[in-house]
Write a protein that holds these residues in place. Structure first.
Motif, PDB file in Angstrom:
ATOM      1  N   LEU A   5       2.219 -36.053  -4.293  1.00 53.52           N
ATOM      2  CA  LEU A   5       3.300 -35.227  -4.846  1.00 53.52           C
ATOM      3  C   LEU A   5       3.423 -33.892  -4.101  1.00 53.52           C
ATOM      4  CD1 LEU A   5       2.722 -35.906  -8.650  1.00 53.52           C
ATOM      5  CD2 LEU A   5       4.541 -36.847  -7.190  1.00 53.52           C
ATOM      6  N   LEU A   6       2.289 -33.280  -3.768  1.00 51.09           N
ATOM      7  CA  LEU A   6       2.301 -32.038  -3.006  1.00 51.09           C
ATOM      8  C   LEU A   6       2.930 -32.269  -1.632  1.00 51.09           C
ATOM      9  CD1 LEU A   6       1.533 -29.074  -2.502  1.00 51.09           C
ATOM     10  CD2 LEU A   6      -0.759 -29.890  -1.839  1.00 51.09           C
ATOM     11  N   ASN A   7       2.523 -33.345  -0.962  1.00 45.81           N
ATOM     12  CA  ASN A   7       3.087 -33.649   0.356  1.00 45.81           C
ATOM     13  C   ASN A   7       4.587 -33.907   0.266  1.00 45.81           C
ATOM     14  OD1 ASN A   7       0.750 -33.294   1.800  1.00 45.81           O
ATOM     15  ND2 ASN A   7       0.195 -35.440   1.799  1.00 45.81           N
ATOM     16  N   ARG A   8       5.019 -34.550  -0.807  1.00 45.28           N
ATOM     17  CA  ARG A   8       6.451 -34.801  -0.998  1.00 45.28           C
ATOM     18  C   ARG A   8       7.201 -33.477  -1.125  1.00 45.28           C
ATOM     19  NH1 ARG A   8       6.865 -38.717  -5.415  1.00 45.28           N
ATOM     20  NH2 ARG A   8       6.093 -40.109  -3.810  1.00 45.28           N
ATOM     21  N   GLN A   9       6.632 -32.530  -1.872  1.00 42.78           N
ATOM     22  CA  GLN A   9       7.260 -31.208  -2.021  1.00 42.78           C
ATOM     23  C   GLN A   9       7.301 -30.467  -0.683  1.00 42.78           C
ATOM     24  OE1 GLN A   9       8.791 -29.795  -4.693  1.00 42.78           O
ATOM     25  NE2 GLN A   9       8.529 -31.785  -5.667  1.00 42.78           N
ATOM     26  N   VAL A  10       6.185 -30.490   0.035  1.00 46.24           N
ATOM     27  CA  VAL A  10       6.124 -29.817   1.338  1.00 46.24           C
ATOM     28  C   VAL A  10       7.121 -30.462   2.298  1.00 46.24           C
ATOM     29  CG1 VAL A  10       4.658 -29.410   3.372  1.00 46.24           C
ATOM     30  CG2 VAL A  10       3.764 -28.967   1.071  1.00 46.24           C
ATOM     31  N   LEU A  61      10.479 -28.876   4.269  1.00 49.20           N
ATOM     32  CA  LEU A  61      10.583 -28.867   5.733  1.00 49.20           C
ATOM     33  C   LEU A  61      11.630 -29.836   6.259  1.00 49.20           C
ATOM     34  CD1 LEU A  61       6.760 -28.835   6.547  1.00 49.20           C
ATOM     35  CD2 LEU A  61       8.340 -26.888   6.557  1.00 49.20           C
ATOM     36  N   GLY A  62      12.212 -30.627   5.368  1.00 47.84           N
ATOM     37  CA  GLY A  62      13.184 -31.621   5.802  1.00 47.84           C
ATOM     38  C   GLY A  62      12.534 -32.811   6.485  1.00 47.84           C
ATOM     39  N   LEU A  63      11.282 -33.100   6.116  1.00 51.69           N
ATOM     40  CA  LEU A  63      10.549 -34.218   6.703  1.00 51.69           C
ATOM     41  C   LEU A  63      10.220 -35.247   5.640  1.00 51.69           C
ATOM     42  CD1 LEU A  63       7.958 -32.268   8.905  1.00 51.69           C
ATOM     43  CD2 LEU A  63      10.066 -33.376   9.680  1.00 51.69           C
ATOM     44  N   LYS A  64      10.101 -36.484   6.062  1.00 53.45           N
ATOM     45  CA  LYS A  64       9.651 -37.538   5.166  1.00 53.45           C
ATOM     46  C   LYS A  64       8.132 -37.467   5.060  1.00 53.45           C
ATOM     47  CE  LYS A  64      13.424 -40.646   6.310  1.00 53.45           C
ATOM     48  NZ  LYS A  64      13.794 -42.010   6.630  1.00 53.45           N
ATOM     49  N   ARG A  93       2.505 -25.971  17.990  1.00 52.49           N
ATOM     50  CA  ARG A  93       1.842 -25.092  17.013  1.00 52.49           C
ATOM     51  C   ARG A  93       2.719 -23.941  16.527  1.00 52.49           C
ATOM     52  NH1 ARG A  93      -2.684 -28.147  15.888  1.00 52.49           N
ATOM     53  NH2 ARG A  93      -3.473 -28.997  17.826  1.00 52.49           N
ATOM     54  N   ASP A  94       3.939 -23.825  17.055  1.00 54.44           N
ATOM     55  CA  ASP A  94       4.799 -22.684  16.731  1.00 54.44           C
ATOM     56  C   ASP A  94       5.070 -22.542  15.239  1.00 54.44           C
ATOM     57  OD1 ASP A  94       4.875 -22.793  19.469  1.00 54.44           O
ATOM     58  OD2 ASP A  94       7.028 -23.102  19.631  1.00 54.44           O
ATOM     59  N   ARG A  95       5.123 -23.667  14.522  1.00 51.66           N
ATOM     60  CA  ARG A  95       5.509 -23.628  13.110  1.00 51.66           C
ATOM     61  C   ARG A  95       4.323 -23.838  12.164  1.00 51.66           C
ATOM     62  NH1 ARG A  95      10.699 -27.143  12.078  1.00 51.66           N
ATOM     63  NH2 ARG A  95      10.611 -25.979  10.154  1.00 51.66           N
ATOM     64  N   ASN A  96       3.104 -23.814  12.703  1.00 51.86           N
ATOM     65  CA  ASN A  96       1.935 -24.063  11.852  1.00 51.86           C
ATOM     66  C   ASN A  96       1.811 -23.060  10.712  1.00 51.86           C
ATOM     67  OD1 ASN A  96       1.174 -26.397  13.088  1.00 51.86           O
ATOM     68  ND2 ASN A  96      -0.684 -25.570  14.004  1.00 51.86           N
ATOM     69  N   ALA A  97       2.187 -21.818  10.950  1.00 56.22           N
ATOM     70  CA  ALA A  97       2.097 -20.810   9.880  1.00 56.22           C
ATOM     71  C   ALA A  97       2.994 -21.195   8.707  1.00 56.22           C
ATOM     72  CB  ALA A  97       2.472 -19.429  10.417  1.00 56.22           C
ATOM     73  N   GLU A  98       4.165 -21.749   9.003  1.00 56.59           N
ATOM     74  CA  GLU A  98       5.075 -22.207   7.953  1.00 56.59           C
ATOM     75  C   GLU A  98       4.440 -23.329   7.139  1.00 56.59           C
ATOM     76  OE1 GLU A  98       9.587 -24.113   7.686  1.00 56.59           O
ATOM     77  OE2 GLU A  98       8.760 -23.533   9.626  1.00 56.59           O
ATOM     78  N   LEU A  99       3.822 -24.263   7.842  1.00 55.30           N
ATOM     79  CA  LEU A  99       3.153 -25.389   7.180  1.00 55.30           C
ATOM     80  C   LEU A  99       1.978 -24.906   6.341  1.00 55.30           C
ATOM     81  CD1 LEU A  99       3.236 -28.494   7.001  1.00 55.30           C
ATOM     82  CD2 LEU A  99       1.671 -28.545   8.934  1.00 55.30           C
ATOM     83  N   LEU A 100       1.160 -24.044   6.927  1.00 63.20           N
ATOM     84  CA  LEU A 100       0.006 -23.511   6.191  1.00 63.20           C
ATOM     85  C   LEU A 100       0.439 -22.714   4.967  1.00 63.20           C
ATOM     86  CD1 LEU A 100      -2.287 -22.433   9.160  1.00 63.20           C
ATOM     87  CD2 LEU A 100      -2.602 -24.392   7.623  1.00 63.20           C
ATOM     88  N   GLY A 101       1.555 -22.015   5.076  1.00 65.61           N
ATOM     89  CA  GLY A 101       2.067 -21.251   3.939  1.00 65.61           C
ATOM     90  C   GLY A 101       2.423 -22.147   2.764  1.00 65.61           C
ATOM     91  N   LEU A 102       2.969 -23.326   3.062  1.00 63.89           N
ATOM     92  CA  LEU A 102       3.343 -24.244   1.986  1.00 63.89           C
ATOM     93  C   LEU A 102       2.118 -24.864   1.308  1.00 63.89           C
ATOM     94  CD1 LEU A 102       6.417 -25.910   3.694  1.00 63.89           C
ATOM     95  CD2 LEU A 102       6.437 -24.314   1.759  1.00 63.89           C
TER      96      LEU A 102
END
Length: 161
Positions: A33-38, A42-45, A108-117
């Protein structure tokens, strides 16, 4: 140990093991469920996120190796990689040692965005871990790694049938 004490201990062990399995199932559901929200943010499946996680953990990888690790057909993986590339999460580059081969690597440019979620979950896990001694955490980590390996093997066994 008496027969009655042995029987009571066996029942207790079965009950405790059932609780561990129940906890793992519950954890799996909530992480999904967390991965689905993340992914939604991010607009990813979900499968895209799974593949990105594999690339981050084990990359760079060939598309064939990634498909095998993710349990996906190579044609399905092509769509995943197209989405990850378009969104700026991964790239397919020529292997420097073999011009015919392609390597998939995480950008790695967007890793901070991913880590934030994932920050809320990571903070909660840090707080939970604070309740345990180092030796206990080492045992938990060993249990989780061995359980993950059992899950990988079970998935591989099903894929081979």
């Amino acid at each position: 140990m008496t027969s009655k004490a042995s029987s009571t201990a066996a029942r207790g062990r079965r009950r405790a093991t059932a609780e561990v399995k129940s906890g793992l199932r519950e954890l799996s559901v909530h992480l999904t469920l967390l991965n689905r929200q993340v992914g939604g943010r991010l607009g990813l499946k979900e499968v895209d996120l799974d593949c990105l996680d594999l690339i981050n953990a084990h990359g760079p990888l060939t598309p064939t190796a990634l498909a095998r690790q993710a349990g996906l057909h190579r044609a399905t993986l092509t769509g995943v990689l197209d989405r990850l590339e378009r969104a700026g999460w991964a790239s397919r580059d020529r292997d420097p040692d073999d011009r015919r081969a392609v390597q998939v690597r995480a950008l790695r440019d967007r890793n901070a965005e991913l880590l934030g979620l994932f920050a809320g979950m990571n903070t909660s896990v840090d707080e939970i871990c604070g309740d345990y001694e180092n030796a206990e955490l080492e045992r938990f980590a060993d249990f989780l790694h061995r359980t993950a390996e059992a899950g990988r093997k079970a998935a591989d066994d099903l894929a081979d049938k």
